[in-house]
Design a protein around this motif. Sequence first.
Motif, mmCIF file in Angstrom:
data_model
loop_
_atom_site.group_PDB
_atom_site.id
_atom_site.type_symbol
_atom_site.label_atom_id
_atom_site.label_comp_id
_atom_site.label_asym_id
_atom_site.label_seq_id
_atom_site.Cartn_x
_atom_site.Cartn_y
_atom_site.Cartn_z
ATOM 1 N N ARG A 4 -1.841 6.321 -9.841
ATOM 2 C CA ARG A 4 -2.659 5.191 -9.397
ATOM 3 C C ARG A 4 -3.574 4.713 -10.518
ATOM 4 O O ARG A 4 -4.305 5.506 -11.103
ATOM 5 C CB ARG A 4 -3.534 5.590 -8.212
ATOM 6 C CG ARG A 4 -2.777 5.761 -6.939
ATOM 7 C CD ARG A 4 -3.738 6.127 -5.819
ATOM 8 N NE ARG A 4 -2.988 6.706 -4.723
ATOM 9 C CZ ARG A 4 -3.341 7.797 -4.051
ATOM 10 N NH1 ARG A 4 -4.451 8.423 -4.367
ATOM 11 N NH2 ARG A 4 -2.590 8.246 -3.084
ATOM 12 N N GLY A 5 -3.547 3.431 -10.775
ATOM 13 C CA GLY A 5 -4.425 2.887 -11.803
ATOM 14 C C GLY A 5 -3.808 2.979 -13.177
ATOM 15 O O GLY A 5 -3.916 2.078 -13.980
ATOM 16 N N MET A 17 -3.565 -1.989 -8.538
ATOM 17 C CA MET A 17 -3.606 -2.928 -7.437
ATOM 18 C C MET A 17 -4.742 -3.929 -7.622
ATOM 19 O O MET A 17 -5.825 -3.584 -8.071
ATOM 20 C CB MET A 17 -3.826 -2.128 -6.147
ATOM 21 C CG MET A 17 -3.655 -2.934 -4.905
ATOM 22 S SD MET A 17 -3.109 -1.837 -3.579
ATOM 23 C CE MET A 17 -2.860 -3.023 -2.294
ATOM 24 N N LEU A 66 -1.217 4.586 -0.198
ATOM 25 C CA LEU A 66 -2.570 4.382 0.307
ATOM 26 C C LEU A 66 -2.535 3.709 1.677
ATOM 27 O O LEU A 66 -3.409 2.919 1.997
ATOM 28 C CB LEU A 66 -3.378 3.504 -0.662
ATOM 29 C CG LEU A 66 -3.937 4.177 -1.898
ATOM 30 C CD1 LEU A 66 -4.648 3.163 -2.776
ATOM 31 C CD2 LEU A 66 -4.889 5.302 -1.543
ATOM 32 N N THR A 91 -12.684 3.492 -14.478
ATOM 33 C CA THR A 91 -11.231 3.448 -14.362
ATOM 34 C C THR A 91 -10.574 4.064 -15.589
ATOM 35 O O THR A 91 -9.665 4.890 -15.477
ATOM 36 C CB THR A 91 -10.769 1.989 -14.225
ATOM 37 O OG1 THR A 91 -11.521 1.374 -13.206
ATOM 38 C CG2 THR A 91 -9.295 1.923 -13.892
ATOM 39 N N PHE A 96 -6.965 -6.418 -5.268
ATOM 40 C CA PHE A 96 -7.198 -6.538 -3.830
ATOM 41 C C PHE A 96 -7.473 -7.969 -3.407
ATOM 42 O O PHE A 96 -7.851 -8.817 -4.212
ATOM 43 C CB PHE A 96 -8.359 -5.642 -3.419
ATOM 44 C CG PHE A 96 -7.972 -4.196 -3.364
ATOM 45 C CD1 PHE A 96 -7.547 -3.640 -2.171
ATOM 46 C CD2 PHE A 96 -8.003 -3.413 -4.497
ATOM 47 C CE1 PHE A 96 -7.168 -2.321 -2.117
ATOM 48 C CE2 PHE A 96 -7.622 -2.086 -4.446
ATOM 49 C CZ PHE A 96 -7.207 -1.539 -3.262
ATOM 50 N N ASP A 130 -9.855 -9.166 -1.269
ATOM 51 C CA ASP A 130 -11.208 -9.661 -1.147
ATOM 52 C C ASP A 130 -12.092 -9.134 -2.269
ATOM 53 O O ASP A 130 -12.581 -8.016 -2.211
ATOM 54 C CB ASP A 130 -11.779 -9.228 0.207
ATOM 55 C CG ASP A 130 -13.117 -9.892 0.457
ATOM 56 O OD1 ASP A 130 -13.579 -10.636 -0.418
ATOM 57 O OD2 ASP A 130 -13.692 -9.656 1.531
ATOM 58 N N LEU A 155 1.673 2.697 -3.329
ATOM 59 C CA LEU A 155 0.601 3.508 -3.920
ATOM 60 C C LEU A 155 0.254 4.708 -3.040
ATOM 61 O O LEU A 155 -0.661 5.449 -3.339
ATOM 62 C CB LEU A 155 -0.659 2.665 -4.110
ATOM 63 C CG LEU A 155 -0.756 1.895 -5.413
ATOM 64 C CD1 LEU A 155 -1.934 0.959 -5.379
ATOM 65 C CD2 LEU A 155 -0.896 2.841 -6.581
ATOM 66 N N SER A 166 -14.307 -5.497 -2.684
ATOM 67 C CA SER A 166 -13.537 -4.443 -3.340
ATOM 68 C C SER A 166 -14.249 -3.893 -4.579
ATOM 69 O O SER A 166 -13.727 -3.018 -5.241
ATOM 70 C CB SER A 166 -12.134 -4.927 -3.687
ATOM 71 O OG SER A 166 -12.197 -6.003 -4.575
ATOM 72 N N ARG A 192 0.810 -1.213 0.000
ATOM 73 C CA ARG A 192 0.000 0.000 0.000
ATOM 74 C C ARG A 192 0.845 1.265 0.000
ATOM 75 O O ARG A 192 0.470 2.276 -0.581
ATOM 76 C CB ARG A 192 -0.912 0.011 1.219
ATOM 77 C CG ARG A 192 -2.294 -0.417 0.822
ATOM 78 C CD ARG A 192 -3.020 -1.042 1.941
ATOM 79 N NE ARG A 192 -3.652 -2.250 1.411
ATOM 80 C CZ ARG A 192 -4.939 -2.496 1.498
ATOM 81 N NH1 ARG A 192 -5.704 -1.673 2.143
ATOM 82 N NH2 ARG A 192 -5.437 -3.569 0.963
#
Lengths: 318, 292
Positions: free
Chosen positions: A89-90, A95, A58, A117, A97, A99, A56, A103, A53
């Motif tokens: 980011r993106g 990323m 985050l 996105t 995730f 779960d 990023l 998410s 994290r």
Amino acid sequence: MISDLLRIEGLRVYYYTRDGVVMAVDNVDLFMKKGETIGLVGESGSGKSTLGRAILRLVPPPGRIISGKIVFDGLNLTELSEEEMRKIRGKRISMVFQDPMTSLDPLMKIGDHIVETIMAHETLTREEAEEKAIKLLEQVGIRSERFMDYPHQFSGGMRQRVGIALALALNPDLVIADEPTSSLDVIVQFQILDLMKELKNLYGMGMILITHDISIIPGIADKVALMYAGQLVEFADAKSFFNEPLHPYGKALLESIPNIQHSDQKLKYIPGNPPDLINPPKGCRFSPRCPYATEKCREEEPPTIMVGHHRLVKCFQY
Amino acid sequence: MANLTAPKMITSMLSKISPRRGVEGLFIIVGLVIVLTFIFMAIFAPVLAPYDPNKTRVGGLYESPNSKFPMGTDRLGRDILSRIIWGSRTVLIVTFLSMALSSACGVTLGLISGYVGGKFDTALSLFMDSLYAFPGLILAIALAVMLGQGIMPVTVSLTVVYVPIYFRMIRGEVLSMKESLFVEAAKAIGAKGRTLIFKYIFPNVIPSIPIVLSLNAADAVLTLAALSFLGLGLPAHIPDWGFDLRMGYGALTAKIWWPGTFPGLMIVLLTLGFSLFGEGLAEILNPKLSGR
């Protein structure tokens, strides 16, 4: 060194909790080349997710990046403004995730997730973005007629496919996959890993695969970064690590993988508990559980030593 | 709840409203019938009302209910039925307008404040809480005195009373939503703040709005009636139940019951309609309450 895609130097991420300062990532160095896959392995609470994290930026509060550099393609991410970071980011780092059940936004259609996105970074018309999104979904094995479906209409494995499509939507240079298969059953796990491997070869992006399950590493990662109690204890190419781990923790970890060919063998485990990261043990953090620990290990922190060719280990033995 | 999509929610709601659902279903149906009847009355007031509501001496003074004047006439000889029909228009305009304004303001501010956090959030929350600390009617009276009479001033004072309710509810939901993984995931793909608030968070807080909306509507009807009763609401030429109740109430001692009873009954009915609808909705939409 300039050709490195990602270079982390002396990174520290601390959580300021009511009980004290949790040193989740403590002085970690890591580097990866373009297109490389690093398996970031460690047990729960070893700081591997925090590290992922932090790349990023985050880290959830009360966590903060205290010091260190995260240099991505020549940019020091720790110095960028929030808006500059958002653009990365993106688009350049994305990323996947853990779960896939939570998410995805329950009220947003699968297709819209991907369209949003794409539109967050590129100036396309909605139609163009939708076209691109449909292609992406097909690439991860989801038929285009499911474009208008909502997340609850998908199974866990299918949702994780969507998660992967999202991460790949803008063809990033680096994908951080945070336990992407941990909430899936074993068969789906391997389908997803195969898919990731296949897409990685197709897109040629670098990947950091964060996992506590060391057994999924061999087929997919080029390198292994082993974390223990917030520190990187071993960094090696996957082959040599699985042939001969250097750090005592790595050895113990590999020995504790059950082997069905020797069913008479007792299941091995590492005695003791992972240390408290508010008051980590003095000296080497693994020393209380290490069978080879000496007096020196308990007193002084071992240095990170280069062994052989590009192999790092944090232990006095070498 | 959060897993239901909007179209699905409506169909599942409709299927639940069937009389088989028992009391909650009945609540909703009865509430809806009452509210819709008043809406119908308000829309078709010019057609339905037999007389001009403001015209004095269409009949005698204080004529008791008879075939010509089903609800009688008031002290100026105006037809009470016509005043009630036109009055429903006034009440509903003010109620719906203030509901729309207060929910729009409260929800937007709650979304932004909860998302942005920090000092801005603290300041705004303190302000809203201090508004909320006043009893609604007292605050409405104070504002109405300041703003004067008329539809707009009354609407605004009701709006101010209800904004904090939406603000607090939405802000709370945003705070918990902000921690959810899908918001973090949206951040990780580089979604802008505006997109996060309105495309990811907002749709997820919508389901909690309608219940509060209908319960507030009931409260707004009462507060408006109270304001008019105190003479703070609307100018005399706009027919209004609260004002008529006040006028009729004076005549009660002379055993003239009809000028006060009918407007009062209407206030009770409409409030009941909104409350029943809201309660029924809450029972059905909130799984924690059903089965109680």
